[in-house]
Design an enzyme around this catalytic site. Structure first.
Site, PDB file in Angstrom:
ATOM      1  CB  CYS A   1      -6.234   3.255   5.353  1.00  0.00           C
ATOM      2  SG  CYS A   1      -5.500   2.414   4.038  1.00  0.00           S
TER       3      CYS A   1
ATOM      4  CG  HIS B   1       2.905  -0.550  12.101  1.00  0.00           C
ATOM      5  ND1 HIS B   1       1.888  -0.855  11.247  1.00  0.00           N
ATOM      6  CD2 HIS B   1       3.741  -1.617  12.078  1.00  0.00           C
ATOM      7  CE1 HIS B   1       2.110  -2.052  10.723  1.00  0.00           C
ATOM      8  NE2 HIS B   1       3.228  -2.532  11.194  1.00  0.00           N
TER       9      HIS B   1
ATOM     10  CB  SER C   1       0.970  -9.584   7.433  1.00  0.00           C
ATOM     11  OG  SER C   1       0.021  -8.729   6.843  1.00  0.00           O
TER      12      SER C   1
ATOM     13  CB  SER D   1       3.428  -5.877   4.631  1.00  0.00           C
ATOM     14  OG  SER D   1       2.629  -6.937   5.098  1.00  0.00           O
TER      15      SER D   1
ATOM     16  CD  GLU E   1      -2.746   1.548  12.505  1.00  0.00           C
ATOM     17  OE1 GLU E   1      -2.466   0.791  11.545  1.00  0.00           O
ATOM     18  OE2 GLU E   1      -3.847   2.126  12.609  1.00  0.00           O
TER      19      GLU E   1
ATOM     20  CB  CYS F   1      -0.873  -0.006   1.236  1.00  0.00           C
ATOM     21  SG  CYS F   1       0.092   0.101   2.736  1.00  0.00           S
TER      22      CYS F   1
ATOM     23  CB  CYS G   1       1.138   5.340   7.058  1.00  0.00           C
ATOM     24  SG  CYS G   1      -0.134   5.598   5.826  1.00  0.00           S
TER      25      CYS G   1
HETATM   26  S1  SF4 Z   1      -2.852   3.273   6.806  1.00  0.00           S
HETATM   27 FE1  SF4 Z   1      -1.782   1.342   6.854  1.00  0.00          FE
HETATM   28  S2  SF4 Z   1      -2.726   0.166   5.194  1.00  0.00           S
HETATM   29 FE2  SF4 Z   1      -3.299   2.295   4.874  1.00  0.00          FE
HETATM   30  S3  SF4 Z   1      -1.786   3.118   3.466  1.00  0.00           S
HETATM   31 FE3  SF4 Z   1      -1.072   3.551   5.539  1.00  0.00          FE
HETATM   32  S4  SF4 Z   1       0.235   1.828   6.078  1.00  0.00           S
HETATM   33 FE4  SF4 Z   1      -0.969   1.210   4.329  1.00  0.00          FE
END
Ligand code: SF4
Length: 576
Positions: free
Chosen positions: A193, A77, A221, A265, A129, A12, A99
């Site tokens: 997400c 995370h 995962s 991942s 996370e 992702c 992220c």
């Molecule tokens: S929130 Fe998590 S799943 Fe969504 S893009 Fe970010 S890392 Fe990837």
């Protein structure tokens, strides 16, 4: 058997960003030790590759011995604010790869905690996370993993509900509903997400369409496990695998169609291996079609297809230059290209283990025979060129030597560029130049011809075609190339810019081909070669990971551009 790859399979945005951040650090922070705070992604194979590049995962800041000489990467995370403070104070240089979508959830929690809300996080208690998110609640947050957990909650005054970004959408909706039964005023944020949501929607559709589903990704995962669970809930036989190796133990005979998806991942090269493995066991309902397809894939895999393509380009080169066609020139080009491809693949396999390559299995298994076949081919090519002239022999000898040196260390250790291969972007240029030499210049030497406009057109045509093919293949391999530290053109300038560059080359080549015959620089064959450019333009769309084709098929389609030159020669011959 039909095989369909989910469009959402693979890294992702957040994971890609984190991996890129780490690899960027490897390139620019020479001399510093590199650490990630926890495993960068939940994929053991990628972690192993990162380890090989000197990147170590740690779980406590105390595990870093020389903090002032180290860089620590915070993974996608994210982490709790207290932990961040502790790391900052330690003196280690931080690269934050949290992220942005996780940062958004952290910001919601921080804001609502400051406003005296009780923040409820729907997520897996053990997930890093969630651990990081909870840190923003100043110890007043509540983690809810199941409906039973939600049911046990009392009525509260000010409640804010958020979800772990990779939660199952339905599960979150049920949890919210349960909490709202006692807390009607709860402020709810849908923080799942969009990438997760799309992946989940697609797997549900895929599970309904296909007879069985393979979900590829680390067994550790959470998001991959959730995808596998969702597929099972549709009553579709589901196999959660980490590597392509696991497929051999699975009986595929009951299934006429198989879907493949992968967690956020899972790197592309593992998905490619799974697709190639499934394609190998592919059986067409039409025996002849199945046989021809397998034969074609076998030729691509063994590099015979490239050799055939080189022969077609040598023929094209001679006809463009309006010089007599010599079978030996075609044979020399085919044998040389075959030998160089095989020798360089075998030499390169030592450094990379040929990760992600659909050729991996056959090359590693029959290494000796490949070696022998390549050396014999090169010898025959040299003997044939000697039979033509000493000049041809010396020319071929020197380009073979340059090809052989490509993977070898020729400068002392400690320097950044020890091999020709280490020069960024060199692969595409060296390969294209070598093909141009044997398909345009050598046939002219074999005919005792001097440099001419026709030779230049033939050289430019082959160079451009081979350059485009190798750069397109590199676009597909961009992820594994980054992990292995290969500086290909797409790695250096990015996928989009490479695609623009390739389109510009195609357009320039189109102009050259259209004007070279009327200008008298080449034969009228150049007009027919526009067919190749049309085919390449189609490949720009077809050879995309989202097209869901296996690596072998994509390589084969790209190499077919060389074979099309043979077809263009045939059309030219018939029509003129
Ligand atoms: S929130 Fe998590 S799943 Fe969504 S893009 Fe970010 S890392 Fe990837």
């Amino acid at each position: 058997m039909e095989i369909k790859l989910a469009k959402t399979a693979g890294f992702c945005m957040g994971v890609r960003r984190a991996v890129d951040a780490v690899l960027e650090v490897v390139q620019h922070e020479m001399g510093r030790r590199i650490y990630t705070y926890g495993p960068l992604i939940h994929n053991p194979q990628t972690i192993e590759l990162l380890k090989n590049r000197g990147i170590t995962a740690i779980s406590r800041i105390e595990d870093i011995p020389d903090k002032h000489q180290s860089v620590l990467i915070i993974r996608a995370h994210g982490i709790a604010p207290d932990e961040r403070k502790k790391i900052k104070e330690s003196g280690v240089k931080i690269i934050d790869a949290t992220c942005p979508k996780v940062s958004y959830v952290q910001a919601i929690i921080k804001k609502h905690t400051a406003m005296d809300y009780t923040v409820i996080i729907a997520g897996d208690r053990e997930h890093p996370e969630v651990d990081g998110l909870w840190g923003y609640t100043e110890g007043r947050g509540i983690i809810v993993s199941t409906l039973t957990d939600a049911d046990k909650l009392p009525a509260m005054e000010k409640v804010c509900i958020v979800a772990q970004t990779t939660q199952d959408t339905d599960h979150y909706a049920h949890i919210v509903q349960k909490i709202q039964e006692k807390n009607q005023q709860a402020v709810v944020f849908n923080t799942i997400c969009s990438s997760t949501e799309k992946r989940q929607e697609e797997i549900i559709t895929l599970a309904a369409e296909m007879d069985a589903l393979f979900v590829v990704g680390g067994k550790n995962s959470a998001n991959t496990c959730r995808l596998a669970d969702l597929s099972r809930k549709q009553n579709t036989p589901t196999f959660h695998i980490e590597t392509a190796e696991e497929i051999k133990n699975i009986d595929l005979t009951p299934y006429k169609s198989i879907g493949v998806s992968a967690g956020a991942s899972t790197p592309n090269w593992i998905i490619d291996q799974v697709m190639d493995n499934l394609a190998e066991r592919h059986s067409s309902p039409h025996q002849k079609v199945g046989f021809l397809l397998n034969l074609w894939l076998w030729m691509v895999k063994t590099d015979f297809y490239s050799a055939l393509g080189a022969g077609c380009l040598a023929l094209t080169g001679m006809l463009l230059q309006k010089i007599p066609v010599h079978i030996s020139s075609i044979a020399i080009a085919s044998l040389f290209v075959y030998a160089m491809h095989v020798l360089n693949r075998l030499a390169g396999s030592k450094q990379s283990g040929m990760i992600g390559s659909f050729r991996e299995k056959s090359y590693l298994r029959f290494k000796r025979y490949y070696h022998l076949a390549a050396i014999v081919s090169l010898m025959i090519a040299l003997v044939l060129s000697l039979a033509n002239s000493m000049l041809s022999f010396l020319f071929l000898f020197f380009i073979s030597l340059a090809g052989g040196l490509y993977n070898m260390k020729i400068l002392p250790g400690g320097l950044r560029f020890q091999r020709l291969k280490d020069i960024p972007g060199s692969k595409n240029i060296f390969i294209a130049a070598a093909w141009g030499m044997v398909t345009a210049v050598l046939p002219a030497l074999n005919n005792s011809q001097h440099a001419s406009a026709g030779m230049a057109i033939a050289f430019i045509f082959t160079f451009a075609l081979v350059f485009i093919r190798s750069a397109m293949s590199d676009i597909m391999d961009i992820q594994s190339d980054k992990l292995l530290g290969r500086e290909t053109i797409p790695v250096m300038i990015g996928k989009k810019k490479t695609q623009v560059l390739l389109k510009i080359i195609v357009l320039l080549l189109l102009v050259i081909l259209l004007i070279s015959a009327p200008a008298g620089w080449s034969s009228t064959l150049s007009i027919f070669l526009v067919l190749c450019l049309l085919y390449i333009w189609i490949c720009f769309r077809l050879c995309d990971r989202r097209a869901g084709l296996s690596g072998g098929v994509i390589e084969g389609l790209l190499e077919t551009s060389y074979i099309i030159t043979g077809f263009a020669v045939f059309c030219w011959f018939v029509l003129s």
